[in-house]
Design a protein around this motif. Structure first.
Motif, PDB file in Angstrom:
ATOM      1  N   UNK A   1      -4.289   7.467  -8.444  1.00  0.00           N
ATOM      2  CA  UNK A   1      -4.326   6.925  -7.084  1.00  0.00           C
ATOM      3  C   UNK A   1      -3.531   5.621  -7.046  1.00  0.00           C
ATOM      4  N   UNK A   2      -3.081   5.304  -5.836  1.00  0.00           N
ATOM      5  CA  UNK A   2      -2.200   4.155  -5.655  1.00  0.00           C
ATOM      6  C   UNK A   2      -2.902   2.847  -6.041  1.00  0.00           C
ATOM      7  N   UNK A   3      -2.087   1.808  -6.263  1.00  0.00           N
ATOM      8  CA  UNK A   3      -2.625   0.483  -6.603  1.00  0.00           C
ATOM      9  C   UNK A   3      -3.596  -0.026  -5.539  1.00  0.00           C
ATOM     10  N   UNK A   4      -3.378   0.419  -4.290  1.00  0.00           N
ATOM     11  CA  UNK A   4      -4.242  -0.032  -3.204  1.00  0.00           C
ATOM     12  C   UNK A   4      -5.692   0.397  -3.396  1.00  0.00           C
ATOM     13  N   UNK A   5      -5.933   1.445  -4.182  1.00  0.00           N
ATOM     14  CA  UNK A   5      -7.310   1.835  -4.531  1.00  0.00           C
ATOM     15  C   UNK A   5      -7.688   0.987  -5.741  1.00  0.00           C
ATOM     16  N   UNK A   6      -7.815  -0.336  -5.494  1.00  0.00           N
ATOM     17  CA  UNK A   6      -7.834  -1.280  -6.615  1.00  0.00           C
ATOM     18  C   UNK A   6      -9.134  -1.250  -7.406  1.00  0.00           C
ATOM     19  N   UNK A   7     -10.165  -0.553  -6.875  1.00  0.00           N
ATOM     20  CA  UNK A   7     -11.391  -0.399  -7.666  1.00  0.00           C
ATOM     21  C   UNK A   7     -11.076   0.332  -8.970  1.00  0.00           C
ATOM     22  N   UNK A   8      -9.985   1.093  -8.979  1.00  0.00           N
ATOM     23  CA  UNK A   8      -9.626   1.881 -10.161  1.00  0.00           C
ATOM     24  C   UNK A   8      -8.616   1.180 -11.057  1.00  0.00           C
TER      25      UNK A   8
END
Ligand code: HEM
Length: 400
Positions: A83-90
């Motif tokens: 998933x993209x960096x914007x899903x920063x929880x990951x």
């Protein structure tokens, strides 16, 4: 393969006690608090860390990574697309730090406090509309879901009229049965939708998070792609969670009617009641997932570099060593706020001031306006969500 020693990590709750964690995990917490479980139909083993103190030790330790790109990361799905960096929880720092700090200003307590009058007005309007309807009414459809959805739309600058489009796709992210491909597709569709909205904001700026994201792009803090991904993440995180909390809290309160007066006793009591409901229900029961970057000893057990960890917050928040009589809902509990329902450490929920504000306004108002609120049918008929990473009810027919 799962066996008695390495059981499969399951989201299924016993039909007889759907508000409690599966008894197996409570037993493990008491007998073998750090133990191996399997996920992905037995294809991967991970450590299950069930005690409250150990949960915090894992979540607060930078040796445990959230970066899902590590081979063998115990993610929610075996075939999860990156998933993209914007899903920063990951992600870990520095990506996590850059992405999260783009948004922190919008979620600080002071900013969220300014939203309270608007949240109260929306609550009143939804309850007005609901009380004019024929009964029974589905509380999820008429109140629990639209409230946080309207609030996050307003905060972000997303038109609520599009709610079916984005709610349908958001649901895929928490569906335990969704494939990685379906999740990737839902993400890309939402991303395309938000790219369109961001370009509208560029032409017609508003006072909202999307407009501020365009400013961050102009200042080169984040890329165009990051901005739309961050918006997708917020749109999803902003209503799936709180909506489930409102509906499930209503169920828990109707099961414990002697507690409702505590919720109505005043703002301080209501705030404490909300903390206890967060602890008791701990809806993120898919567990917080991590990966050991080095050997770490937690609670006397050495977790080796390369091994995965699952922290089931719903089990940790029922730890009798940290909470007296933990399976009892006690809205006056003095230390309820120590719960880890919002996580702990650098990934602790960014939206918690917003979630708290919504719950502190919505729940007392619901019970104040409708003192005769009750389930339309027997408790046993409630349709609880199955195999979703965030727990809740599918619908909640009520009368008053
Ligand atoms: C009752 C409602 C909510 C619950 C129980 C909840 C729970 C959580 C938990 C447990 C985490 C930690 C994940 C981890 O450590 O891996 C988290 C992270 C996050 N939550 Fe929430 N959440 C709620 C509402 C919200 C809302 C309303 C928003 C925003 C609009 C939000 C945005 C986020 C974000 C952006 C993160 C990632 C933080 C990071 O990785 O630094 N949440 N949430």
């Amino acid at each position: 393969m799962s066996s008695a020693d390495t059981p499969a990590y399951s989201l299924t709750r016993p039909g007889t006690a759907p508000l409690d964690p599966p008894p197996l995990y409570s037993r493990l917490r008491d007998e073998k608090p750090i133990t191996q479980v399997t996920i992905w139909d037995g294809r991967l083993s991970a450590w299950l860390v069930t005690r409250w103190e150990d949960a915090r030790a894992v979540l607060g330790n930078p040796a445990f990574s959230s970066d899902q790109s590590h081979p063998g990361f115990p993610g929610q799905h075996p075939d999860m697309p990156p998933l993209a960096h914007g899903f920063f929880a990951n992600y870990d720092p520095p990506i996590h730090t850059t992405m999260r700090s783009t948004l922190t200003r919008d979620f600080i307590i002071k900013r969220i406090s300014a939203l309270r009058p608007g949240i109260a007005r929306t609550t009143t309007r939804l309850l007005d509309e609901m009380t004019r309807s024929e009964r029974p009414v589905d509380l999820v459809e008429r109140f629990a879901l639209p409230l946080p959805s309207l609030v996050i739309c307003d905060l972000l600058g997303v038109p609520y009229e599009d709610h079916e489009y984005f709610q349908q796709r958001s649901r895929v992210f928490v569906d335990g049965n969704a494939t990685g491909q379906q999740i990737g597709q839902a993400w890309e569709e939402l991303n395309a939708y938000l790219v369109g909205l961001l370009s509208t904001k560029r032409r017609n700026p508003g006072v909202d998070v999307l407009t501020r994201l365009t400013e961050h792009v102009d200042a080169s803090t984040v890329t165009e792609r990051d901005a739309s991904d961050l918006a997708v993440f917020l749109l999803f995180a902003g209503h799936e969670t709180t909506a489930n909390m409102i509906a499930l809290s209503t169920v828990a309160l109707l099961r414990n009617p002697d507690q409702i007066s505590q919720l109505l006793a005043g703002p301080t009591e209501a705030a404490n009641a909300v903390e206890e409901l967060l602890r008791f229900l701990s809806i993120v029961h898919g567990g917080l997932r991590r990966y050991a970057l080095e050997d770490v000893t937690i609670g006397g057990v050495t977790i080796s570099a390369g091994e995965g960890v699952i922290v089931p917050v719903h089990v940790a928040n029922r730890d009798p060593e940290s909470f007296t009589d933990p399976d009892n809902l006690d809205l006056g509990r003095a230390n309820a706020r120590r719960h880890v329902a919002f996580g702990y450490g650098i990934h602790q929920c960014l939206g918690q001031p917003l979630a708290r504000a919504e719950l502190q306004i919505a729940l007392p108002e619901l019970f104040r306006r409708l003192p005769g609120l009750r389930l339309a049918g027997p408790f046993e008929d409630i349709s609880f969500k199955e195999n979703t990473l965030v727990y809740g009810v599918n619908e909640l027919p009520v009368v008053w």
